[in-house]
Design a protein around this motif. Sequence first.
Motif, PDB file in Angstrom:
ATOM      1  N   ILE A 134      43.334 -47.691 -21.582  1.00 32.70           N
ATOM      2  CA  ILE A 134      43.883 -47.557 -20.288  1.00 32.70           C
ATOM      3  C   ILE A 134      42.922 -48.403 -19.190  1.00 32.70           C
ATOM      4  CG2 ILE A 134      44.037 -45.967 -18.291  1.00 32.70           C
ATOM      5  CD1 ILE A 134      44.089 -43.613 -20.519  1.00 32.70           C
ATOM      6  N   PRO A 135      43.745 -49.254 -18.328  1.00 28.59           N
ATOM      7  CA  PRO A 135      43.131 -50.007 -17.439  1.00 28.59           C
ATOM      8  C   PRO A 135      42.220 -49.331 -16.412  1.00 28.59           C
ATOM      9  CG  PRO A 135      45.365 -50.816 -17.679  1.00 28.59           C
ATOM     10  CD  PRO A 135      45.288 -49.565 -18.319  1.00 28.59           C
ATOM     11  N   LEU A 136      40.693 -49.349 -16.538  1.00 26.25           N
ATOM     12  CA  LEU A 136      40.002 -48.719 -15.335  1.00 26.25           C
ATOM     13  C   LEU A 136      39.051 -49.598 -14.759  1.00 26.25           C
ATOM     14  CD1 LEU A 136      39.310 -45.874 -17.951  1.00 26.25           C
ATOM     15  CD2 LEU A 136      40.562 -45.743 -16.046  1.00 26.25           C
ATOM     16  N   LEU A 137      38.723 -49.267 -13.634  1.00 23.22           N
ATOM     17  CA  LEU A 137      37.713 -50.003 -12.628  1.00 23.22           C
ATOM     18  C   LEU A 137      36.792 -48.740 -12.522  1.00 23.22           C
ATOM     19  CD1 LEU A 137      39.920 -52.177 -10.494  1.00 23.22           C
ATOM     20  CD2 LEU A 137      38.810 -52.766 -12.738  1.00 23.22           C
ATOM     21  N   GLN A 138      35.245 -49.293 -12.518  1.00 21.68           N
ATOM     22  CA  GLN A 138      34.544 -48.464 -11.896  1.00 21.68           C
ATOM     23  C   GLN A 138      34.058 -49.202 -10.490  1.00 21.68           C
ATOM     24  OE1 GLN A 138      30.707 -47.400 -13.938  1.00 21.68           O
ATOM     25  NE2 GLN A 138      30.085 -46.249 -12.525  1.00 21.68           N
ATOM     26  N   LEU A 139      33.885 -48.231  -9.287  1.00 20.95           N
ATOM     27  CA  LEU A 139      33.572 -48.767  -8.090  1.00 20.95           C
ATOM     28  C   LEU A 139      32.502 -48.046  -7.708  1.00 20.95           C
ATOM     29  CD1 LEU A 139      37.051 -48.756  -8.292  1.00 20.95           C
ATOM     30  CD2 LEU A 139      36.499 -50.209  -6.397  1.00 20.95           C
ATOM     31  N   SER A 140      31.390 -48.671  -6.798  1.00 26.40           N
ATOM     32  CA  SER A 140      30.461 -47.930  -5.952  1.00 26.40           C
ATOM     33  C   SER A 140      31.448 -47.210  -4.962  1.00 26.40           C
ATOM     34  CB  SER A 140      29.473 -48.938  -5.211  1.00 26.40           C
ATOM     35  OG  SER A 140      30.109 -49.968  -4.492  1.00 26.40           O
ATOM     36  N   LEU A 141      30.654 -46.470  -4.249  1.00 27.50           N
ATOM     37  CA  LEU A 141      31.369 -45.753  -3.089  1.00 27.50           C
ATOM     38  C   LEU A 141      31.700 -46.763  -1.862  1.00 27.50           C
ATOM     39  CD1 LEU A 141      29.323 -42.533  -2.684  1.00 27.50           C
ATOM     40  CD2 LEU A 141      31.429 -42.894  -3.843  1.00 27.50           C
ATOM     41  N   ASN A 142      31.165 -48.057  -1.649  1.00 25.98           N
ATOM     42  CA  ASN A 142      31.520 -49.081  -0.871  1.00 25.98           C
ATOM     43  C   ASN A 142      32.619 -49.730  -1.351  1.00 25.98           C
ATOM     44  OD1 ASN A 142      30.671 -50.573  -2.498  1.00 25.98           O
ATOM     45  ND2 ASN A 142      28.667 -51.498  -1.200  1.00 25.98           N
ATOM     46  N   GLY A 143      33.217 -49.659  -2.584  1.00 25.69           N
ATOM     47  CA  GLY A 143      34.395 -50.284  -2.959  1.00 25.69           C
ATOM     48  C   GLY A 143      34.130 -51.582  -3.777  1.00 25.69           C
ATOM     49  N   THR A 144      32.895 -51.738  -4.071  1.00 26.15           N
ATOM     50  CA  THR A 144      32.678 -52.796  -4.991  1.00 26.15           C
ATOM     51  C   THR A 144      32.698 -52.610  -6.315  1.00 26.15           C
ATOM     52  OG1 THR A 144      30.991 -53.756  -3.359  1.00 26.15           O
ATOM     53  CG2 THR A 144      30.633 -54.615  -5.338  1.00 26.15           C
ATOM     54  N   ILE A 145      33.322 -53.343  -7.222  1.00 29.47           N
ATOM     55  CA  ILE A 145      33.503 -53.184  -8.575  1.00 29.47           C
ATOM     56  C   ILE A 145      32.289 -53.510  -9.312  1.00 29.47           C
ATOM     57  CG2 ILE A 145      35.014 -54.131 -10.559  1.00 29.47           C
ATOM     58  CD1 ILE A 145      37.270 -54.874  -8.452  1.00 29.47           C
ATOM     59  N   GLU A 146      32.011 -52.406 -10.100  1.00 28.51           N
ATOM     60  CA  GLU A 146      30.675 -52.404 -10.807  1.00 28.51           C
ATOM     61  C   GLU A 146      31.129 -52.679 -12.251  1.00 28.51           C
ATOM     62  OE1 GLU A 146      28.603 -48.829 -10.135  1.00 28.51           O
ATOM     63  OE2 GLU A 146      27.914 -49.507  -8.435  1.00 28.51           O
ATOM     64  N   HIS A 147      32.272 -52.319 -12.688  1.00 30.38           N
ATOM     65  CA  HIS A 147      32.670 -52.495 -14.267  1.00 30.38           C
ATOM     66  C   HIS A 147      34.214 -52.510 -14.021  1.00 30.38           C
ATOM     67  CE1 HIS A 147      33.149 -51.719 -18.495  1.00 30.38           C
ATOM     68  NE2 HIS A 147      33.664 -50.799 -18.196  1.00 30.38           N
ATOM     69  N   ALA A 148      34.832 -53.145 -15.085  1.00 28.46           N
ATOM     70  CA  ALA A 148      36.020 -53.439 -15.420  1.00 28.46           C
ATOM     71  C   ALA A 148      36.322 -53.434 -16.868  1.00 28.46           C
ATOM     72  CB  ALA A 148      36.882 -54.609 -14.771  1.00 28.46           C
ATOM     73  N   ASN A 149      37.070 -52.493 -17.453  1.00 32.86           N
ATOM     74  CA  ASN A 149      37.240 -52.566 -18.891  1.00 32.86           C
ATOM     75  C   ASN A 149      38.347 -53.760 -19.339  1.00 32.86           C
ATOM     76  OD1 ASN A 149      39.644 -51.616 -18.331  1.00 32.86           O
ATOM     77  ND2 ASN A 149      39.623 -49.887 -19.832  1.00 32.86           N
ATOM     78  N   THR A 150      38.372 -53.782 -20.744  1.00 32.51           N
ATOM     79  CA  THR A 150      39.131 -55.150 -21.349  1.00 32.51           C
ATOM     80  C   THR A 150      40.630 -54.854 -20.818  1.00 32.51           C
ATOM     81  OG1 THR A 150      37.577 -55.321 -23.093  1.00 32.51           O
ATOM     82  CG2 THR A 150      39.797 -56.437 -23.254  1.00 32.51           C
ATOM     83  N   LEU A 169      35.229 -59.146 -13.062  1.00 26.83           N
ATOM     84  CA  LEU A 169      35.394 -58.670 -11.903  1.00 26.83           C
ATOM     85  C   LEU A 169      34.273 -58.094 -11.037  1.00 26.83           C
ATOM     86  CD1 LEU A 169      38.969 -57.007 -12.408  1.00 26.83           C
ATOM     87  CD2 LEU A 169      38.535 -58.976 -10.887  1.00 26.83           C
ATOM     88  N   LYS A 170      33.219 -58.140 -11.753  1.00 25.15           N
ATOM     89  CA  LYS A 170      31.987 -57.580 -11.305  1.00 25.15           C
ATOM     90  C   LYS A 170      31.765 -58.156 -10.014  1.00 25.15           C
ATOM     91  CE  LYS A 170      27.164 -55.851 -12.442  1.00 25.15           C
ATOM     92  NZ  LYS A 170      26.290 -56.155 -13.506  1.00 25.15           N
ATOM     93  N   GLY A 171      31.535 -57.205  -9.045  1.00 24.50           N
ATOM     94  CA  GLY A 171      30.941 -57.941  -7.629  1.00 24.50           C
ATOM     95  C   GLY A 171      32.045 -57.927  -6.795  1.00 24.50           C
ATOM     96  N   TYR A 172      33.204 -58.177  -7.243  1.00 25.98           N
ATOM     97  CA  TYR A 172      34.487 -58.032  -6.184  1.00 25.98           C
ATOM     98  C   TYR A 172      34.750 -56.704  -5.370  1.00 25.98           C
ATOM     99  CZ  TYR A 172      36.162 -62.547  -8.340  1.00 25.98           C
ATOM    100  OH  TYR A 172      36.073 -63.930  -8.786  1.00 25.98           O
ATOM    101  N   GLY A 173      35.138 -56.901  -4.182  1.00 26.18           N
ATOM    102  CA  GLY A 173      35.780 -55.837  -3.454  1.00 26.18           C
ATOM    103  C   GLY A 173      37.013 -55.618  -3.850  1.00 26.18           C
ATOM    104  N   LEU A 174      37.588 -54.432  -3.699  1.00 22.45           N
ATOM    105  CA  LEU A 174      38.811 -54.015  -4.025  1.00 22.45           C
ATOM    106  C   LEU A 174      39.766 -54.758  -3.115  1.00 22.45           C
ATOM    107  CD1 LEU A 174      39.753 -52.006  -6.475  1.00 22.45           C
ATOM    108  CD2 LEU A 174      40.190 -50.310  -4.434  1.00 22.45           C
TER     109      LEU A 174
END
Length: 626
Positions: free
Chosen positions: A141-157, A168-173
């Motif tokens: 399942i495509p998943l993104l983990q973000l900080s509360l300010n919307g910055t992507i911390e992790h994106a799975n394959t 995608l690490k460090g990108y804003g949504l």
Amino acid sequence: MSQHAQDQGRFTERLIGSTGHLDVHVQTLRNNQLWRFVLKDSNPSVEEHDIAMLTVARKGTILFMNQSAKALIGKRIKSIEQLFATGMPMNGTLQTLQTTDGVMRVRIDIQHLQADRLHIIITPVADDIENKNYALKDLPIPLLQLSLNGTIEHANTSALTLLGYSNLKGYGLSEIFDGHGVLIDDWIEKAKEPHSTIDAEFLRVQGAKKETFVQVALKRINSQPDPSLVAILTDATKLKSLEAQFVQSQKMQAIGQLAGGVAHDFNNLLTAISGHCDLMLLRHDPGDQDYADLMQVHQNSNRAAGLVSQLLAFSRKQTLQLEHLDLRNTLSDLTHLLNRLVGETVTLTLTHDPVLRAVRADKRQLEQVIMNLVVNARDAMPDGGDITIQTESMTLSAPLKRDRVTVPVGDYIVVRVRDEGIGIDEESLQKIFEPFYTTKRVGEGTGLGLSTAYGIVKQTGGFIFADSRLGVGTCFSLLFPASDQKDPIETRSSYERLAPSKELCSGVVLLVEDEAPVRAFATRALSMRGFTVIEAESAEKALELLEDTALHVDVFVTDVVMPGMDGPTWVQEALIARPNVNVVFVSGYAEGAFQGKNPKFLKSVFLPKPFSLAELTSTVQGQLDV
């Protein structure tokens, strides 16, 4: 350990000391216990381990730190509270570690030693979160983990594959998605609130090679010590494509209804203009100084009628004179005109299937379709080239799904018009049949050519498709249902454009028309030819007049669409008492706009607006002669 072995039958524990590892194996044998000790001196000592380890008393006093722990923390620490703000950490949790260089995320693993001691193993996770955090990497399942300010911390394959990114690490949504009216920052703010419930949103992926839409659902995860957001992605590209097709279909239907309504009003105006112009021309000879001006008015009203006819063709509401055609003869007769249209730099080639069945179509309208396609092909080749018109027979044994339609099973005659021009880009290819859409410069085209062709082909019961490649050329394919009948069908609704007759006629006509200018012209035209005309501005007025049984009427001439009761309805009621009266229906809409909804009128013909003086009088006289 003894109690554990007593309860479980056997128990093993590894003790890590300064000199190596000691494995203690305890096994219960009836009323006795067997203890076995294995000392592994070959392993590196705690002091030499690369993994940071602490030996801690139960109350939080740090008894020992190996070199890796000292290097990680930056100094010797005496109490666990100096490392973790929450005090003694729990086994298997992620914690924030206080170091001399700041804080870092670490994983905690605890090994119990004696009753009052334990080992704490500290593993940094900040630099390897993609592989360790929540085991997201290999989930389907495509998943993104973000900080509360919307910055992507992790994106799975799966997420990286769907979105077309390698990292995608460090990108804003908002840098990845286009909200199409959704304020992404406000959406994230709402999702940050504890226990919040928000709806998923459809977002477009920015920078994707092909248009990609995803449905994104945000959920707050109250993990300790730092809460985060998880975005669950679903590929919605096909869904949005279907939605776009539906919207396009609705838009085309709305434009068709608008075109039909506008054409009806224009046809009423043009009937009045051209009709009164005909009346004036009867009083002027070609030598009169006003004659040329009147002819200009007459010719331009005819041009306007042609434009309205194109609108009706697009909306599929024009009147077709259907007959069975052999396309080999029809296209061959048209070739001479087409050769003059394409010019000297373009070569026109016509090839036929030797065995070709007939099609049922309006010859004049079909010729217009072919001419529009050939002219477009010529314009697409400014430096010249070849245009090929090809016919062939085709049998579909299974439904053909193409673009937004499904072609049913059956026999078809296919006409292909192919050029070697500049081609049509993919975006324009989706819009070419829309009315007034054109890629030509201002003054070079109206944007009605292909929309007219589309309407004519669809009203004939056929299908039209376009294939194109930039720099290679374009091919339009027209599919018409094949027919075995060769003799033309005579339709009573057809009429001939005759020259004005000088012979006087006789008969009583009940004229029902709600448009005063059209009614005035028709009354004068019929009266001049000798008819006795009784006027009515509505169906209700006509029925009131017919209540007089002494009133004799030979022909009803009535508009189809009127305020209140429409033409077919009042005629149906009137024919109950007067079954021998013939009817002429006139309308700015097509004949099919009312037929099928009412009983068929055997003694009726249809005269579309705009009509000339000669057409009106000859049609009425034709009904008297029936």
